[in-house]
Design a protein around this motif. Structure first.
Motif, PDB file in Angstrom:
ATOM      1  N   GLY A  50       0.946  -8.175   0.845  1.00  0.00           N
ATOM      2  CA  GLY A  50       0.156  -7.624  -0.242  1.00  0.00           C
ATOM      3  C   GLY A  50       1.027  -7.241  -1.415  1.00  0.00           C
ATOM      4  N   GLY A  51       0.507  -7.428  -2.625  1.00  0.00           N
ATOM      5  CA  GLY A  51       1.231  -7.010  -3.815  1.00  0.00           C
ATOM      6  C   GLY A  51       2.474  -7.815  -4.105  1.00  0.00           C
ATOM      7  N   GLY A  52       2.535  -9.070  -3.630  1.00  0.00           N
ATOM      8  CA  GLY A  52       3.705  -9.896  -3.859  1.00  0.00           C
ATOM      9  C   GLY A  52       4.885  -9.548  -2.992  1.00  0.00           C
ATOM     10  N   VAL A  53       4.662  -8.707  -1.997  1.00  0.00           N
ATOM     11  CA  VAL A  53       5.725  -8.302  -1.070  1.00  0.00           C
ATOM     12  C   VAL A  53       5.220  -8.490   0.355  1.00  0.00           C
ATOM     13  CG1 VAL A  53       7.189  -6.415  -0.270  1.00  0.00           C
ATOM     14  CG2 VAL A  53       6.656  -6.626  -2.702  1.00  0.00           C
ATOM     15  N   ASP A  54       5.985  -9.222   1.159  1.00  0.00           N
ATOM     16  CA  ASP A  54       5.656  -9.396   2.568  1.00  0.00           C
ATOM     17  C   ASP A  54       6.705  -8.695   3.409  1.00  0.00           C
ATOM     18  OD1 ASP A  54       3.626 -11.018   1.702  1.00  0.00           O
ATOM     19  OD2 ASP A  54       4.598 -12.891   2.274  1.00  0.00           O
ATOM     20  N   VAL A  55       6.250  -8.042   4.459  1.00  0.00           N
ATOM     21  CA  VAL A  55       7.156  -7.417   5.419  1.00  0.00           C
ATOM     22  C   VAL A  55       6.958  -8.098   6.768  1.00  0.00           C
ATOM     23  CG1 VAL A  55       7.768  -5.298   6.645  1.00  0.00           C
ATOM     24  CG2 VAL A  55       7.119  -5.200   4.226  1.00  0.00           C
ATOM     25  N   VAL A  56       8.047  -8.543   7.351  1.00  0.00           N
ATOM     26  CA  VAL A  56       8.023  -9.153   8.679  1.00  0.00           C
ATOM     27  C   VAL A  56       8.850  -8.260   9.598  1.00  0.00           C
ATOM     28  CG1 VAL A  56       8.529 -11.218  10.038  1.00  0.00           C
ATOM     29  CG2 VAL A  56       7.940 -11.434   7.602  1.00  0.00           C
TER      30      VAL A  56
ATOM     31  N   ARG B  61       0.654   1.200   2.909  1.00  0.00           N
ATOM     32  CA  ARG B  61       0.026   2.376   3.520  1.00  0.00           C
ATOM     33  C   ARG B  61      -0.262   2.051   4.985  1.00  0.00           C
ATOM     34  NH1 ARG B  61       1.677   3.764  -0.608  1.00  0.00           N
ATOM     35  NH2 ARG B  61       0.677   4.952  -2.304  1.00  0.00           N
ATOM     36  N   VAL B  62       0.794   1.857   5.749  1.00  0.00           N
ATOM     37  CA  VAL B  62       0.668   1.445   7.149  1.00  0.00           C
ATOM     38  C   VAL B  62       1.029   2.639   8.026  1.00  0.00           C
ATOM     39  CG1 VAL B  62       1.459  -0.180   8.912  1.00  0.00           C
ATOM     40  CG2 VAL B  62       1.297  -0.900   6.508  1.00  0.00           C
ATOM     41  N   ASP B  63       0.063   3.125   8.827  1.00  0.00           N
ATOM     42  CA  ASP B  63       0.329   4.353   9.584  1.00  0.00           C
ATOM     43  C   ASP B  63       1.012   4.102  10.923  1.00  0.00           C
ATOM     44  OD1 ASP B  63      -1.750   3.270  11.053  1.00  0.00           O
ATOM     45  OD2 ASP B  63      -3.206   4.836  10.562  1.00  0.00           O
ATOM     46  N   TRP B  64       1.137   2.827  11.357  1.00  0.00           N
ATOM     47  CA  TRP B  64       1.748   2.559  12.656  1.00  0.00           C
ATOM     48  C   TRP B  64       3.160   1.974  12.539  1.00  0.00           C
ATOM     49  CZ3 TRP B  64       2.545  -2.621  12.381  1.00  0.00           C
ATOM     50  CH2 TRP B  64       1.648  -3.383  11.642  1.00  0.00           C
ATOM     51  N   LEU B  65       3.681   1.846  11.315  1.00  0.00           N
ATOM     52  CA  LEU B  65       5.048   1.358  11.134  1.00  0.00           C
ATOM     53  C   LEU B  65       5.614   1.953   9.853  1.00  0.00           C
ATOM     54  CD1 LEU B  65       7.302  -0.527  12.144  1.00  0.00           C
ATOM     55  CD2 LEU B  65       6.344  -2.319  10.692  1.00  0.00           C
TER      56      LEU B  65
ATOM     57  N   ALA C  65       2.446 -12.234  20.658  1.00  0.00           N
ATOM     58  CA  ALA C  65       1.540 -12.610  19.570  1.00  0.00           C
ATOM     59  C   ALA C  65       2.212 -12.337  18.241  1.00  0.00           C
ATOM     60  CB  ALA C  65       0.230 -11.832  19.663  1.00  0.00           C
ATOM     61  N   ILE C  66       1.664 -12.965  17.199  1.00  0.00           N
ATOM     62  CA  ILE C  66       1.993 -12.615  15.826  1.00  0.00           C
ATOM     63  C   ILE C  66       0.718 -12.136  15.166  1.00  0.00           C
ATOM     64  CG2 ILE C  66       1.689 -15.007  15.019  1.00  0.00           C
ATOM     65  CD1 ILE C  66       3.834 -14.371  12.886  1.00  0.00           C
ATOM     66  N   GLU C  67       0.825 -11.033  14.415  1.00  0.00           N
ATOM     67  CA  GLU C  67      -0.331 -10.470  13.733  1.00  0.00           C
ATOM     68  C   GLU C  67      -0.055 -10.408  12.230  1.00  0.00           C
ATOM     69  OE1 GLU C  67      -2.019  -7.518  17.267  1.00  0.00           O
ATOM     70  OE2 GLU C  67      -1.346  -6.673  15.343  1.00  0.00           O
ATOM     71  N   PHE C  68      -1.077 -10.748  11.447  1.00  0.00           N
ATOM     72  CA  PHE C  68      -1.021 -10.638   9.992  1.00  0.00           C
ATOM     73  C   PHE C  68      -1.893  -9.457   9.570  1.00  0.00           C
ATOM     74  CE2 PHE C  68       0.131 -14.915  10.992  1.00  0.00           C
ATOM     75  CZ  PHE C  68       1.046 -15.294  10.023  1.00  0.00           C
ATOM     76  N   HIS C  69      -1.304  -8.558   8.773  1.00  0.00           N
ATOM     77  CA  HIS C  69      -2.001  -7.355   8.321  1.00  0.00           C
ATOM     78  C   HIS C  69      -1.957  -7.276   6.800  1.00  0.00           C
ATOM     79  CE1 HIS C  69      -2.103  -5.227  12.348  1.00  0.00           C
ATOM     80  NE2 HIS C  69      -1.192  -6.155  12.577  1.00  0.00           N
ATOM     81  N   ASP C  70      -2.904  -6.533   6.229  1.00  0.00           N
ATOM     82  CA  ASP C  70      -2.845  -6.284   4.796  1.00  0.00           C
ATOM     83  C   ASP C  70      -1.967  -5.067   4.525  1.00  0.00           C
ATOM     84  OD1 ASP C  70      -4.369  -3.969   5.245  1.00  0.00           O
ATOM     85  OD2 ASP C  70      -6.239  -4.871   4.520  1.00  0.00           O
ATOM     86  N   ALA C  71      -1.852  -4.679   3.250  1.00  0.00           N
ATOM     87  CA  ALA C  71      -0.916  -3.623   2.857  1.00  0.00           C
ATOM     88  C   ALA C  71      -1.306  -2.258   3.407  1.00  0.00           C
ATOM     89  CB  ALA C  71      -0.811  -3.566   1.336  1.00  0.00           C
ATOM     90  N   ARG C  72      -2.528  -2.107   3.904  1.00  0.00           N
ATOM     91  CA  ARG C  72      -2.949  -0.860   4.537  1.00  0.00           C
ATOM     92  C   ARG C  72      -2.882  -0.924   6.058  1.00  0.00           C
ATOM     93  NH1 ARG C  72      -5.033   2.823   1.153  1.00  0.00           N
ATOM     94  NH2 ARG C  72      -5.473   2.161  -0.981  1.00  0.00           N
ATOM     95  N   GLY C  73      -2.355  -2.007   6.561  1.00  0.00           N
ATOM     96  CA  GLY C  73      -2.172  -2.123   7.996  1.00  0.00           C
ATOM     97  C   GLY C  73      -3.358  -2.661   8.746  1.00  0.00           C
ATOM     98  N   HIS C  74      -4.392  -3.118   8.034  1.00  0.00           N
ATOM     99  CA  HIS C  74      -5.588  -3.639   8.696  1.00  0.00           C
ATOM    100  C   HIS C  74      -5.326  -5.067   9.176  1.00  0.00           C
ATOM    101  CE1 HIS C  74      -7.774  -0.718   5.812  1.00  0.00           C
ATOM    102  NE2 HIS C  74      -7.491  -0.107   6.969  1.00  0.00           N
ATOM    103  N   LEU C  75      -5.734  -5.361  10.395  1.00  0.00           N
ATOM    104  CA  LEU C  75      -5.503  -6.665  11.008  1.00  0.00           C
ATOM    105  C   LEU C  75      -6.359  -7.738  10.331  1.00  0.00           C
ATOM    106  CD1 LEU C  75      -4.164  -8.320  13.302  1.00  0.00           C
ATOM    107  CD2 LEU C  75      -6.151  -7.731  14.722  1.00  0.00           C
TER     108      LEU C  75
END
Length: 381
Positions: free
Chosen positions: A203-209, A255-259, A73-83
């Motif tokens: 989020g915030g103009g920055v994407d992390v893949v 603010r992602v607690d799982w990565l 799967a691919i998941e999209f999350h916000d800057a706090r890690g929420h799905l």
């Protein structure tokens, strides 16, 4: 073997795959490349189901699958890690073929070894960077840094800075910058989530893949929106080095607690910087006023944003279609190859641009991925 001889400029994924596909149809080819040594460069690459189908045609899909990760799967999350949104991929998404994530350098090395094994040790000639060509009714004379070679057909698979494309289209063909700067690396680390999921954190103009690519490696990309799209000024070099501190400076809002993205960046053996660019689709790949002996393939033909992870996929599909058409009609094969692939890849370029815009809006993520999947024929058909 038939008496036709195809010269392929560029020993990247598309050029090597084209040599293998042509060989499978009994067509002789030689691959030339400017590099003196073909080192396994790069980081991760995603192969969509259609690319895996192409690799199966080349007899290599099982070998790649043994070294790759098949994301479920691919998941999209916000800057706090929420799905925000989750989409199944590969077989889990109902496709005939899996999606595979693997190290780009390893894949290129596999293709190179297969070419040398099947076509002979002299089938790939390094230090032969193409400098120009002449086309006539009798064939093509390709001028390289190590002399001139004669061939019946010339395939420009020489990447985003293609010499073949530049000679065919010398004016009005700039690299176009999306305004997004990419930082890339691969880091050996513990799995995150279920170990088989791609994630996009925005989020915030920055994407992390981030996604696993096998052998304990996680490929990561930090995309920074600099907001200055247009014709690129300067160079676009996939292997330009970047300091990790520069990348970490863009991550303070996460603010992602799982990565631990900062640890990913600092743990990479090398960090690369690249402006996300493409080019407008061309009106033709084989000069309609010429003799039909020259064409383009892969990034030389249709550079596209990696937003939808389709550059390598489309190059592999190009290779298989090219070989089919040359085998069917040696005289007109390149033109029929172009007729099958040019419009389709132009649609993928457009879809990549649209996906980059839409993915920034959480409300449009599902629409963006569905449209992209339809345009790119992700089911391997």
């Amino acid at each position: 073997m038939t008496d036709i001889r195809v010269l392929i400029a560029g020993a990247g994924i598309g050029g090597l795959a084209a040599a293998l596909a042509l060989h499978a149809h009994g067509i002789e080819s030689i691959v030339v490349d400017r590099a003196r040594e073909l080192a396994p460069l790069g980081v991760g690459i995603n192969l969509q189901p259609r690319a895996v189908a192409a690799l199966d045609r080349l007899g290599l899909a099982d070998e790649v699958a043994r070294h790759a990760v098949a994301p479920r799967a691919i998941e999209f999350h916000d800057a706090r890690g929420h799905l925000l949104f989750r989409e199944a991929r590969g077989v889990d998404g109902g496709y005939r073929w899996p999606q595979l994530s693997v190290h780009r350098g390893w894949l290129q090395a596999l293709l190179l070894a297969a070419v040398r094994d099947r076509l002979g040790s002299d089938a790939v000639r390094t230090g032969h960077g193409l400098t120009g060509f002449e086309e006539s009714s009798d064939g093509v004379l390709a001028h390289t840094a190590d002399g001139t070679l004669a061939a019946d057909l010339l395939v420009g698979a020489d990447g985003i800075h293609s010499v073949v494309r530049a000679q065919l289209h010398p004016e009005g063909d700039p690299l176009l910058w999306s305004g997004m700067r990419m930082f890339r690396g691969a880091t050996r680390t513990a799995p995150f989530l279920d170990g088989e999921t791609m994630v996009v954190i925005a989020g915030g103009g920055v994407d992390v893949v981030a996604y696993p690519i096998g052998d304990g490696l996680v490929n990561w990309v930090v995309q920074v929106d600099e907001g200055t799209s247009g014709a690129l000024r300067g160079d676009a070099n996939w292997n330009a080095a970047a300091p990790p501190d520069t990348v970490v400076g863009h991550l303070g809002h996460l603010r992602v607690d799982w990565l631990d993205v900062e640890a990913l960046v600092r743990g990479a053996d090398a960090v690369f910087e690249y402006p996300m660019v493409d080019r407008d689709p061309l009106p033709w790949w084989s000069d309609p006023g010429g003799h039909g002996r020259i064409t383009l393939l892969g990034d030389a033909a249709h550079p596209m944003y990696p937003a939808g992870a389709n550059g390598g996929t489309q190059a592999l599909v190009d290779a298989v279609v090219l070989a089919e058409e040359v085998r069917s009609d040696a005289r007109h094969g390149l033109r029929t190859y172009e007729s099958r692939r040019r419009t389709e890849t132009a649609d993928v370029v457009a879809a990549s641009r649209q996906m980059l815009r839409d993915a920034a809006d959480p409300a449009r993520i599902a629409v963006a991925t569905a449209t992209y999947r339809r345009v790119t024929h992700a089911d391997g058909s």
